[in-house]
Design a protein around this motif. Structure first.
Motif, PDB file in Angstrom:
ATOM      1  N   GLU A 127       0.850  -1.194   0.000  1.00  0.00           N
ATOM      2  CA  GLU A 127       0.000   0.000   0.000  1.00  0.00           C
ATOM      3  C   GLU A 127       0.887   1.245   0.000  1.00  0.00           C
ATOM      4  OE1 GLU A 127      -4.098   1.006   2.329  1.00  0.00           O
ATOM      5  OE2 GLU A 127      -2.321   0.763   3.580  1.00  0.00           O
ATOM      6  N   ASP A 128       0.529   2.257  -0.798  1.00  0.00           N
ATOM      7  CA  ASP A 128       1.284   3.501  -0.762  1.00  0.00           C
ATOM      8  C   ASP A 128       0.543   4.522   0.084  1.00  0.00           C
ATOM      9  OD1 ASP A 128      -0.732   4.742  -2.322  1.00  0.00           O
ATOM     10  OD2 ASP A 128       0.356   4.409  -4.195  1.00  0.00           O
ATOM     11  N   GLU A 129       1.130   5.715   0.223  1.00  0.00           N
ATOM     12  CA  GLU A 129       0.574   6.725   1.129  1.00  0.00           C
ATOM     13  C   GLU A 129      -0.813   7.189   0.697  1.00  0.00           C
ATOM     14  OE1 GLU A 129       2.482  10.873   0.194  1.00  0.00           O
ATOM     15  OE2 GLU A 129       3.962   9.338  -0.247  1.00  0.00           O
ATOM     16  N   PHE A 130      -1.051   7.270  -0.619  1.00  0.00           N
ATOM     17  CA  PHE A 130      -2.341   7.740  -1.109  1.00  0.00           C
ATOM     18  C   PHE A 130      -3.434   6.705  -0.861  1.00  0.00           C
ATOM     19  CE2 PHE A 130       0.933   9.813  -3.711  1.00  0.00           C
ATOM     20  CZ  PHE A 130       0.663  11.133  -3.385  1.00  0.00           C
ATOM     21  N   GLU A 131      -3.097   5.444  -1.066  1.00  0.00           N
ATOM     22  CA  GLU A 131      -4.066   4.368  -0.788  1.00  0.00           C
ATOM     23  C   GLU A 131      -4.393   4.312   0.699  1.00  0.00           C
ATOM     24  OE1 GLU A 131      -2.801   1.260  -4.364  1.00  0.00           O
ATOM     25  OE2 GLU A 131      -1.673   1.310  -2.483  1.00  0.00           O
ATOM     26  N   ALA A 132      -3.385   4.501   1.537  1.00  0.00           N
ATOM     27  CA  ALA A 132      -3.618   4.504   2.982  1.00  0.00           C
ATOM     28  C   ALA A 132      -4.501   5.681   3.386  1.00  0.00           C
ATOM     29  CB  ALA A 132      -2.284   4.563   3.724  1.00  0.00           C
ATOM     30  N   MET A 133      -4.301   6.824   2.725  1.00  0.00           N
ATOM     31  CA  MET A 133      -5.104   8.000   3.035  1.00  0.00           C
ATOM     32  C   MET A 133      -6.567   7.794   2.644  1.00  0.00           C
ATOM     33  SD  MET A 133      -3.943  10.891   4.417  1.00  0.00           S
ATOM     34  CE  MET A 133      -2.326  11.229   3.737  1.00  0.00           C
ATOM     35  N   TYR A 134      -6.793   7.189   1.470  1.00  0.00           N
ATOM     36  CA  TYR A 134      -8.162   6.905   1.046  1.00  0.00           C
ATOM     37  C   TYR A 134      -8.841   5.932   2.014  1.00  0.00           C
ATOM     38  CZ  TYR A 134      -7.592   9.337  -3.416  1.00  0.00           C
ATOM     39  OH  TYR A 134      -7.395  10.299  -4.375  1.00  0.00           O
ATOM     40  N   ARG A 135      -8.088   4.955   2.476  1.00  0.00           N
ATOM     41  CA  ARG A 135      -8.631   4.006   3.453  1.00  0.00           C
ATOM     42  C   ARG A 135      -8.984   4.727   4.753  1.00  0.00           C
ATOM     43  NH1 ARG A 135      -5.816   0.783   7.031  1.00  0.00           N
ATOM     44  NH2 ARG A 135      -3.844   1.147   5.938  1.00  0.00           N
ATOM     45  N   ALA A 136      -8.128   5.658   5.153  1.00  0.00           N
ATOM     46  CA  ALA A 136      -8.403   6.431   6.359  1.00  0.00           C
ATOM     47  C   ALA A 136      -9.690   7.235   6.219  1.00  0.00           C
ATOM     48  CB  ALA A 136      -7.229   7.371   6.650  1.00  0.00           C
ATOM     49  N   LYS A 137      -9.914   7.793   5.049  1.00  0.00           N
ATOM     50  CA  LYS A 137     -11.140   8.580   4.816  1.00  0.00           C
ATOM     51  C   LYS A 137     -12.380   7.707   4.937  1.00  0.00           C
ATOM     52  CE  LYS A 137     -10.962  11.627   1.415  1.00  0.00           C
ATOM     53  NZ  LYS A 137     -10.647  12.189   0.077  1.00  0.00           N
ATOM     54  N   ALA A 138     -12.307   6.497   4.411  1.00  0.00           N
ATOM     55  CA  ALA A 138     -13.448   5.578   4.504  1.00  0.00           C
ATOM     56  C   ALA A 138     -13.700   5.183   5.956  1.00  0.00           C
ATOM     57  CB  ALA A 138     -13.179   4.334   3.644  1.00  0.00           C
ATOM     58  N   GLU A 139     -12.647   4.880   6.685  1.00  0.00           N
ATOM     59  CA  GLU A 139     -12.790   4.513   8.101  1.00  0.00           C
ATOM     60  C   GLU A 139     -13.354   5.672   8.914  1.00  0.00           C
ATOM     61  OE1 GLU A 139      -9.198   2.939   9.744  1.00  0.00           O
ATOM     62  OE2 GLU A 139      -8.958   1.416   8.171  1.00  0.00           O
ATOM     63  N   SER A 140     -12.914   6.880   8.611  1.00  0.00           N
ATOM     64  CA  SER A 140     -13.361   8.040   9.386  1.00  0.00           C
ATOM     65  C   SER A 140     -14.840   8.317   9.160  1.00  0.00           C
ATOM     66  CB  SER A 140     -12.530   9.273   9.025  1.00  0.00           C
ATOM     67  OG  SER A 140     -12.824   9.731   7.721  1.00  0.00           O
ATOM     68  N   LYS A 141     -15.306   8.098   7.939  1.00  0.00           N
ATOM     69  CA  LYS A 141     -16.729   8.317   7.653  1.00  0.00           C
ATOM     70  C   LYS A 141     -17.587   7.382   8.499  1.00  0.00           C
ATOM     71  CE  LYS A 141     -20.171  10.141   5.293  1.00  0.00           C
ATOM     72  NZ  LYS A 141     -20.326   9.942   3.840  1.00  0.00           N
ATOM     73  N   ASN A 142     -17.170   6.154   8.629  1.00  0.00           N
ATOM     74  CA  ASN A 142     -17.912   5.198   9.459  1.00  0.00           C
ATOM     75  C   ASN A 142     -17.911   5.631  10.920  1.00  0.00           C
ATOM     76  OD1 ASN A 142     -18.461   3.553   7.251  1.00  0.00           O
ATOM     77  ND2 ASN A 142     -16.619   2.305   7.544  1.00  0.00           N
ATOM     78  N   TYR A 143     -16.741   6.087  11.394  1.00  0.00           N
ATOM     79  CA  TYR A 143     -16.637   6.520  12.790  1.00  0.00           C
ATOM     80  C   TYR A 143     -17.458   7.791  13.025  1.00  0.00           C
ATOM     81  CZ  TYR A 143     -14.469   7.804  17.256  1.00  0.00           C
ATOM     82  OH  TYR A 143     -14.249   8.143  18.578  1.00  0.00           O
ATOM     83  N   ALA A 144     -17.431   8.693  12.069  1.00  0.00           N
ATOM     84  CA  ALA A 144     -18.201   9.936  12.193  1.00  0.00           C
ATOM     85  C   ALA A 144     -19.690   9.639  12.348  1.00  0.00           C
ATOM     86  CB  ALA A 144     -17.964  10.820  10.967  1.00  0.00           C
ATOM     87  N   GLN A 145     -20.186   8.713  11.562  1.00  0.00           N
ATOM     88  CA  GLN A 145     -21.599   8.352  11.647  1.00  0.00           C
ATOM     89  C   GLN A 145     -21.909   7.635  12.952  1.00  0.00           C
ATOM     90  OE1 GLN A 145     -21.878   6.135   7.981  1.00  0.00           O
ATOM     91  NE2 GLN A 145     -22.443   7.944   6.788  1.00  0.00           N
ATOM     92  N   GLU A 146     -20.924   6.915  13.455  1.00  0.00           N
ATOM     93  CA  GLU A 146     -21.109   6.169  14.705  1.00  0.00           C
ATOM     94  C   GLU A 146     -21.261   7.100  15.904  1.00  0.00           C
ATOM     95  OE1 GLU A 146     -18.191   3.504  17.511  1.00  0.00           O
ATOM     96  OE2 GLU A 146     -18.115   3.138  15.350  1.00  0.00           O
TER      97      GLU A 146
END
Length: 356
Positions: A142-161
């Motif tokens: 995984e590169d830095e951009f892929e990790a960042m996109y994954r972080a954005k997806a995880e954060s959206k779930n946490y934000a809704q939680e």
């Protein structure tokens, strides 16, 4: 020669956009006398490193003023953003949150693999601010951009939680590089033009560090719309392919569209130089560290190895190769980030080597 009517139109429209008060503007421009004498070019410095009400300013303050204007209007309490563990943007977002009594939640990618067991520089300040920090470690291949996109997806779930409704949270993209955030540097360009006129200067070239593209996008959007003849050079700090030019052009266009201005930029309008990245983002280079030392020893100005050092390395190389007209006026836009001088040794590299 730039179009004064278009300048005024852009200024009037941008003044109608709601924004928060986070910075002290205009930031100062002054001549670097010793570097100017060294290279035979009139080199000026734009001090966006001194932009914020906090000690730790930087270019992201301009973007955050517009983003927090929308955040405060929306009434969001949980503010999410993303970056590397030593992210300047993440720190400045956390600072802005504390200014308005909001909750900063930072998703930080561990680019250099040091974790936060021994926090230094920005990550230390994030913790002092009491920000909620989520460390994102790389997965295999995984590169830095892929990790960042994954972080954005995880954060959206946490934000809704943790939120009762979508109005309770706000997701700021890495670097604040949204059309709204980019307006911060559309406005910054107009600020610079006013200072240029007042001081009877005639900038031919502007150099700055570019990462997520919001600073470059805003400066270029204003530059092209008012038909200015200044060359805006973005010196890349991480490896990107040609799609980056299209992304920045689209960001520039979208920012102007937010103002109700029908004006389209193309990838041919974006000037980016990828030759000074070195091995990669947050990886030190000898050329960048040499530039950091030149600015320090000649002018007493501190740059950093991650952003401004690489931008200055590009500018200095252009000067040393005679690519800049002798006697012309040049602006180096100091975008901040000097906290990295206190970061992990992996980021500093050979900075203290006397032979660079």
């Amino acid at each position: 020669m730039y179009n004064l009517a278009k300048y005024q139109k852009l200024k009037n429209k941008i003044n109608r956009i709601e924004r928060a008060e986070l910075g002290f503007f205009p930031t100062q421009i002054y001549k670097l006398e010793n570097l100017s004498a060294r290279y035979g070019v009139n080199i000026y410095l734009k001090r966006d490193d001194l932009s914020g009400f906090s000690t730790f300013g930087g270019n992201k303050i301009r973007k955050l003023e517009f983003l927090f204007g929308e955040i405060l209007e929306q009434g969001a309490q949980n503010i999410f953003t993303y970056g590397a563990t030593q992210s300047n943007h993440a720190l400045q977002t956390a600072i802005a949150c504390r200014r308005y009594n909001l909750n900063p939640i930072l998703y930080l990618v561990d680019v250099i693999g040091e974790g936060i067991k021994d926090p230094k520089a920005n990550i230390l300040l994030d913790k002092v601010l009491g920000a909620e920090i989520k460390i994102i470690e790389f997965k295999e291949n995984e590169d830095e951009f892929e990790a960042m996109y994954r972080a954005k997806a995880e954060s959206k779930n946490y934000a809704q939680e943790i939120s009762e409704s979508e109005d309770d949270y706000y997701l700021i993209p890495p670097g604040g590089a949204s059309p709204l955030g980019t307006l911060g540097f559309v406005n910054a360009y107009l600020e610079m033009k006013a200072q240029e006129f007042k001081e009877d200067l005639n900038f031919k070239n502007v150099f700055h560090a570019t990462g997520t593209g919001g600073t470059l996008g805003g400066l270029t959007a204003a530059n092209k719309f008012i038909n200015d003849d200044i060359q805006v050079h973005g010196i890349n700090v991480s490896h990107k392919d040609d799609s980056y030019l299209k992304e920045v052009a689209e960001l520039s266009t979208a920012a102007l569209n937010l103002l109700g201005i029908d004006f389209k930029l193309s990838d041919r309008d974006i000037i980016v130089d990828n030759n000074y990245v070195g091995a990669g983002y947050e990886i030190p280079s000898t050329r960048a560290n040499r530039a950091v030392k030149i600015f320090a020893e000649d002018e007493g100005i501190f740059l950093d190895p991650v952003y401004t050092g690489k931008a200055a390395a590009g500018m200095i190389d252009y000067l040393e190769k005679g690519k800049i007209e002798k006697g012309s006026d040049l602006l180096f836009w100091h975008t901040g980030g000097t906290n990295a001088l206190f970061a992990e040794k992996k980021i500093l590299g050979n900075l203290l080597d006397n032979h660079i």
